[in-house]
Design a protein around this motif. Structure first.
Motif, mmCIF file in Angstrom:
data_model
loop_
_atom_site.group_PDB
_atom_site.id
_atom_site.type_symbol
_atom_site.label_atom_id
_atom_site.label_comp_id
_atom_site.label_asym_id
_atom_site.label_seq_id
_atom_site.Cartn_x
_atom_site.Cartn_y
_atom_site.Cartn_z
ATOM 1 N N THR A 10 0.837 -1.207 0.000
ATOM 2 C CA THR A 10 0.000 0.000 0.000
ATOM 3 C C THR A 10 0.868 1.252 0.000
ATOM 4 O O THR A 10 0.581 2.220 -0.726
ATOM 5 N N TYR A 11 1.925 1.254 0.801
ATOM 6 C CA TYR A 11 2.826 2.418 0.815
ATOM 7 C C TYR A 11 3.451 2.629 -0.564
ATOM 8 O O TYR A 11 3.494 3.766 -1.068
ATOM 9 N N VAL A 12 3.938 1.566 -1.170
ATOM 10 C CA VAL A 12 4.561 1.670 -2.492
ATOM 11 C C VAL A 12 3.579 2.254 -3.508
ATOM 12 O O VAL A 12 3.906 3.186 -4.256
ATOM 13 N N CYS A 13 2.366 1.726 -3.538
ATOM 14 C CA CYS A 13 1.365 2.209 -4.493
ATOM 15 C C CYS A 13 1.008 3.674 -4.235
ATOM 16 O O CYS A 13 0.790 4.441 -5.180
ATOM 17 N N ALA A 14 0.946 4.056 -2.966
ATOM 18 C CA ALA A 14 0.614 5.438 -2.629
ATOM 19 C C ALA A 14 1.698 6.397 -3.125
ATOM 20 O O ALA A 14 1.400 7.453 -3.705
ATOM 21 N N ARG A 15 2.955 6.042 -2.916
ATOM 22 C CA ARG A 15 4.034 6.897 -3.392
ATOM 23 C C ARG A 15 4.037 6.971 -4.917
ATOM 24 O O ARG A 15 4.230 8.055 -5.501
ATOM 25 N N LEU A 16 3.820 5.842 -5.566
ATOM 26 C CA LEU A 16 3.785 5.836 -7.034
ATOM 27 C C LEU A 16 2.623 6.672 -7.561
ATOM 28 O O LEU A 16 2.715 7.268 -8.649
ATOM 29 N N ALA A 17 1.535 6.735 -6.780
ATOM 30 C CA ALA A 17 0.357 7.501 -7.193
ATOM 31 C C ALA A 17 0.526 8.991 -6.948
ATOM 32 O O ALA A 17 -0.346 9.781 -7.319
ATOM 33 N N GLY A 18 1.637 9.394 -6.332
ATOM 34 C CA GLY A 18 1.903 10.812 -6.152
ATOM 35 C C GLY A 18 1.812 11.332 -4.741
ATOM 36 O O GLY A 18 2.044 12.519 -4.501
ATOM 37 N N PHE A 19 1.473 10.491 -3.771
ATOM 38 C CA PHE A 19 1.429 10.938 -2.382
ATOM 39 C C PHE A 19 2.850 11.146 -1.850
ATOM 40 O O PHE A 19 3.745 10.346 -2.134
ATOM 41 N N ILE A 26 0.492 7.508 6.333
ATOM 42 C CA ILE A 26 -0.820 7.465 6.991
ATOM 43 C C ILE A 26 -1.718 6.434 6.318
ATOM 44 O O ILE A 26 -2.350 5.596 6.979
ATOM 45 N N VAL A 27 -1.778 6.474 5.000
ATOM 46 C CA VAL A 27 -2.632 5.550 4.259
ATOM 47 C C VAL A 27 -2.221 4.105 4.530
ATOM 48 O O VAL A 27 -3.069 3.236 4.793
ATOM 49 N N ALA A 28 -0.916 3.842 4.472
ATOM 50 C CA ALA A 28 -0.429 2.478 4.675
ATOM 51 C C ALA A 28 -0.652 2.005 6.108
ATOM 52 O O ALA A 28 -1.015 0.844 6.344
ATOM 53 N N TYR A 29 -0.422 2.888 7.084
ATOM 54 C CA TYR A 29 -0.637 2.517 8.486
ATOM 55 C C TYR A 29 -2.104 2.137 8.696
ATOM 56 O O TYR A 29 -2.416 1.113 9.326
ATOM 57 N N ALA A 31 -4.272 1.117 6.490
ATOM 58 C CA ALA A 31 -4.603 -0.111 5.768
ATOM 59 C C ALA A 31 -4.252 -1.343 6.596
ATOM 60 O O ALA A 31 -4.995 -2.323 6.613
ATOM 61 N N GLN A 32 -3.135 -1.304 7.299
ATOM 62 C CA GLN A 32 -2.766 -2.435 8.139
ATOM 63 C C GLN A 32 -3.482 -2.437 9.473
ATOM 64 O O GLN A 32 -3.860 -3.489 9.998
ATOM 65 N N TYR A 33 -3.712 -1.253 10.035
ATOM 66 C CA TYR A 33 -4.299 -1.183 11.376
ATOM 67 C C TYR A 33 -5.722 -1.734 11.420
ATOM 68 O O TYR A 33 -6.214 -2.092 12.493
ATOM 69 N N VAL A 34 -6.363 -1.845 10.272
ATOM 70 C CA VAL A 34 -7.677 -2.499 10.222
ATOM 71 C C VAL A 34 -7.577 -3.907 10.810
ATOM 72 O O VAL A 34 -8.498 -4.367 11.495
ATOM 73 N N ASP A 35 -6.472 -4.586 10.577
ATOM 74 C CA ASP A 35 -6.291 -5.938 11.111
ATOM 75 C C ASP A 35 -5.877 -5.948 12.577
ATOM 76 O O ASP A 35 -5.894 -6.999 13.216
ATOM 77 N N PRO A 124 -11.816 15.687 7.714
ATOM 78 C CA PRO A 124 -10.557 15.641 8.469
ATOM 79 C C PRO A 124 -9.928 14.255 8.491
ATOM 80 O O PRO A 124 -8.704 14.114 8.572
ATOM 81 N N TYR A 125 -10.767 13.229 8.404
ATOM 82 C CA TYR A 125 -10.290 11.845 8.431
ATOM 83 C C TYR A 125 -10.251 11.227 7.030
ATOM 84 O O TYR A 125 -10.138 10.002 6.889
ATOM 85 N N GLY A 126 -10.327 12.044 5.991
ATOM 86 C CA GLY A 126 -10.417 11.515 4.628
ATOM 87 C C GLY A 126 -9.271 10.608 4.247
ATOM 88 O O GLY A 126 -9.463 9.543 3.648
ATOM 89 N N LEU A 127 -8.037 10.991 4.573
ATOM 90 C CA LEU A 127 -6.873 10.193 4.225
ATOM 91 C C LEU A 127 -6.871 8.872 4.992
ATOM 92 O O LEU A 127 -6.464 7.830 4.462
ATOM 93 N N TYR A 128 -7.360 8.902 6.211
ATOM 94 C CA TYR A 128 -7.420 7.703 7.052
ATOM 95 C C TYR A 128 -8.473 6.743 6.506
ATOM 96 O O TYR A 128 -8.271 5.523 6.473
ATOM 97 N N ARG A 129 -9.579 7.311 6.042
ATOM 98 C CA ARG A 129 -10.613 6.465 5.452
ATOM 99 C C ARG A 129 -10.118 5.815 4.170
ATOM 100 O O ARG A 129 -10.499 4.678 3.854
ATOM 101 N N LEU A 130 -9.245 6.511 3.435
ATOM 102 C CA LEU A 130 -8.687 5.912 2.224
ATOM 103 C C LEU A 130 -7.916 4.641 2.572
ATOM 104 O O LEU A 130 -8.052 3.615 1.895
ATOM 105 N N GLY A 131 -7.105 4.697 3.625
ATOM 106 C CA GLY A 131 -6.364 3.502 4.023
ATOM 107 C C GLY A 131 -7.280 2.356 4.394
ATOM 108 O O GLY A 131 -7.049 1.199 4.010
ATOM 109 N N ILE A 132 -8.325 2.642 5.154
ATOM 110 C CA ILE A 132 -9.300 1.616 5.539
ATOM 111 C C ILE A 132 -9.991 1.044 4.302
ATOM 112 O O ILE A 132 -10.127 -0.178 4.147
#
Length: 354
Positions: A10-19, A26-29, A31-35, A124-132
């Motif tokens: 997820t981190y790799v894809c986010a950086r490649l997408a321009g983040f 944040i997005v990658a954290y 995505a994993q923290y859901v588990d 305010p939580y938009g980026l966090y929701r993206l990871g989820i």
């Protein structure tokens, strides 16, 4: 999927997408923290303030633990998103209600979930929701063919490896588990096979249908679709025309998915972190880490208490910084995602769950 994909890929894809690094982290954290977000209930502060949280996982992601796992409030919205037979809203797949619940890769339900996330990117939580959202989206590939309920559709027999030879290793492991009504929940009857990116395998499902799975192919497709979703998120347009993963990054991701064969997800995760730190991808070197609990974790940074000291009867010292903490924003996003999936999205497809 496991931590190597949910956090590393997820981190790799986010950086490649321009983040940039901070946003991708944040997005990658998330995505994993859901588990790893296993606790629910009230947080009570010493000044009288309170915060209510929900869980997105159970204490043990262990298919022997039936009582803990048999909870559609967690399994369905966060891990086994119903696919409605791959059909759009207003259409029903042949069969019974369970056929609507079976997870399907990149289903119209999943696409609508991603689009809703993008439409609310300004929160305010938009980026966090993206990871989820990306966690749930990716799992539609890994968990395809299974449902987040206790049902015979999840039974699996005649387990085979990539050469169509009986997978004696998995069969032996299953024999050491409690064989009973717990196993038809999710993909319990094949244990972790759907979550390991390097496996090519097969089985016969509860309806006697032979299923062939190619995890490296499916995981690469999931990564590519995640990358496209992230580009649309950045463009603030859920239908923006975007491209797939760029070369040579796509080839490197494909190679790593199939060639990193450690059984434990934590070991595979470390290999991804090493590759990222070494600058193997086109965005250059970056140092990332992940801690689900304890010092260094988002939870500790927000509450400043050791694990186990956040029970409902414990009062925690309050800090105004809590309102803007990563952990609090993650839980805000978690509740927004849960409400949308259960009360708004699934009913559009004739699906009513707890």
């Amino acid at each position: 999927m496991q931590i190597d994909f949910h956090h590393g890929v997820t981190y790799v894809c986010a950086r490649l997408a321009g983040f940039e690094h901070a946003a991708a982290n944040i997005v990658a954290y998330c995505a994993q923290y859901v588990d790893d977000s296993i606790s629910a209930g009230l947080i009570r502060f010493d000044n009288g303030a309170m915060f209510n949280r929900i869980s997105s996982a159970h204490k043990m992601l262990d298919y022997r633990n039936f009582r803990e796992l048999a909870n559609s409030r967690v399994w369905i919205p966060f891990h086994f998103l119903p696919g409605n037979g791959g059909l759009p809203a207003g259409q029903d797949p042949e069969g019974s209600f369970v056929d609507k619940l079976i997870c399907r890769p990149n289903s119209p339900v999943a696409q609508a979930m991603v689009q809703e996330c993008i439409r609310h990117r300004h929160k305010p939580y938009g980026l966090y929701r993206l990871g989820i959202t990306l966690h749930v989206y990716a799992d539609t590939w890994a968990h395809q063919g299974f449902a987040g309920v206790n049902h015979r559709i999840n039974c699996a027999n005649d387990l085979v490896d990539s050469n169509n030879i009986p997978d004696q290793s998995l069969i032996n492991r299953l024999q050491s588990f409690f064989i009973g009504e717990a196993l038809p929940l999710g993909h319990g009857s094949v244990l972790g096979n759907p979550d390991k990116p390097f496996l090519r395998w097969g089985y016969t499902n509860g309806r006697g249908e032979k299923v062939v799975r190619d995890n490296p192919r499916d995981f690469l497709e999931a990564a590519d679709q995640m990358y496209q979703a992230m580009q649309r998120f950045r463009a603030a347009d859920p239908e923006a025309p975007v491209s797939g993963l760029p070369e040579p990054d796509r080839s490197l991701i494909a190679h790593m998915l199939s060639s990193i064969t450690d059984i434990k997800g934590e070991m595979r995760h470390q290999t991804w972190l090493t590759a990222i730190a070494a600058g193997k991808f086109s965005f250059g070197p970056a140092k990332i880490s992940y801690a689900a609990k304890g010092r260094g974790s988002w939870k500790y940074q927000a509450l400043r208490v050791e694990e186990g000291c956040d029970r409902n009867d414990t009062k925690i010292p309050y800090s105004p910084d809590f309102l803007s903490s990563h952990w609090k924003l993650f839980h805000d996003a978690l509740k927004a995602h849960h409400f949308f999936i259960i009360h708004e999205l699934l009913p559009q497809y004739g699906i009513c769950v707890a």
